[in-house]
Design an enzyme around this catalytic site. Structure first.
Site, PDB file in Angstrom:
ATOM      1  N   THR A 186       6.550 -25.778  87.170  1.00  0.00           N
ATOM      2  CA  THR A 186       7.167 -26.344  85.966  1.00  0.00           C
ATOM      3  C   THR A 186       8.161 -25.383  85.322  1.00  0.00           C
ATOM      4  O   THR A 186       8.153 -24.183  85.578  1.00  0.00           O
ATOM      5  CB  THR A 186       6.092 -26.720  84.933  1.00  0.00           C
ATOM      6  OG1 THR A 186       5.417 -25.536  84.500  1.00  0.00           O
ATOM      7  CG2 THR A 186       5.095 -27.713  85.499  1.00  0.00           C
ATOM      8  N   ASP A 187       8.990 -25.962  84.456  1.00  0.00           N
ATOM      9  CA  ASP A 187       9.927 -25.144  83.679  1.00  0.00           C
ATOM     10  C   ASP A 187       9.301 -24.820  82.314  1.00  0.00           C
ATOM     11  O   ASP A 187       8.124 -25.118  82.083  1.00  0.00           O
ATOM     12  CB  ASP A 187      11.279 -25.859  83.542  1.00  0.00           C
ATOM     13  CG  ASP A 187      11.172 -27.216  82.845  1.00  0.00           C
ATOM     14  OD1 ASP A 187      10.154 -27.478  82.142  1.00  0.00           O
ATOM     15  OD2 ASP A 187      12.102 -28.021  82.985  1.00  0.00           O
ATOM     16  N   GLN A 188      10.079 -24.263  81.400  1.00  0.00           N
ATOM     17  CA  GLN A 188       9.537 -23.871  80.085  1.00  0.00           C
ATOM     18  C   GLN A 188       9.057 -25.060  79.259  1.00  0.00           C
ATOM     19  O   GLN A 188       8.295 -24.896  78.327  1.00  0.00           O
ATOM     20  CB  GLN A 188      10.583 -23.100  79.290  1.00  0.00           C
ATOM     21  CG  GLN A 188      10.778 -21.683  79.784  1.00  0.00           C
ATOM     22  CD  GLN A 188      11.738 -20.922  78.902  1.00  0.00           C
ATOM     23  OE1 GLN A 188      12.748 -21.454  78.438  1.00  0.00           O
ATOM     24  NE2 GLN A 188      11.427 -19.655  78.657  1.00  0.00           N
TER      25      GLN A 188
END
Length: 146
Positions: A15-17
């Site tokens: 996942t990203d932030q």
């Protein structure tokens, strides 16, 4: 038509932030779905590679709909959508835990000799795979062609 299903637990590293699965991870999931489909049909891609044959992606398409997030499970559905004895197109749908469509896509492949990258005919070289792909696609025996 045979549709394979593979469940994936979304890992934090995917996942990203924002906690949303990063777009390139879907391509990895497509590969997992493709491998599962091949196994469901009774074959093992690694065995083909041991014989010096690989199946590179020659085209890939993905359309993102709804994000999959960390903590969810993704469900990948994979099937053979096109097959002509030489090239095979796998199609994919990825769903969120709640059943929302997250991605549609497809990847097109051709089998080649690993050392020369010369294409080989699945129909001639791997008759078992050829027959399984025809059945998985739902193509009747009478329409197999040449």
């Amino acid at each position: 038509m045979h549709i394979s299903t593979k469940e994936i637990e979304v890992r934090y590293a995917e996942t990203d932030q924002m906690g949303v699965v990063y777009h390139s991870n879907y391509l990895i999931w497509m590969e997992l779905g493709r491998t599962k489909l091949i196994e469901d049909l009774g074959f093992n891609y690694a065995e083909m590679e041991k014989e010096g044959v690989i199946s590179p992606v020659i085209d890939i398409q993905a359309s993102y709909k709804t994000p999959v997030r960390y903590g969810e499970k993704a469900v990948i559905k994979t099937w053979v959508s096109e097959y002509d004895g030489l090239r095979v197109t796998y199609s994919y749908e990825v769903y969120t835990s709640s059943g929302q469509l997250s991605l549609t896509g497809n990847s097109r492949h051709v089998c080649v000799k690993k050392d020369s990258f010369r294409p080989i005919s699945i129909k001639r070289s791997y008759t078992d795979w050829h027959e399984a792909y025809l059945k998985a696609k739902g193509q009747p025996e009478a329409t197999k062609g040449s």
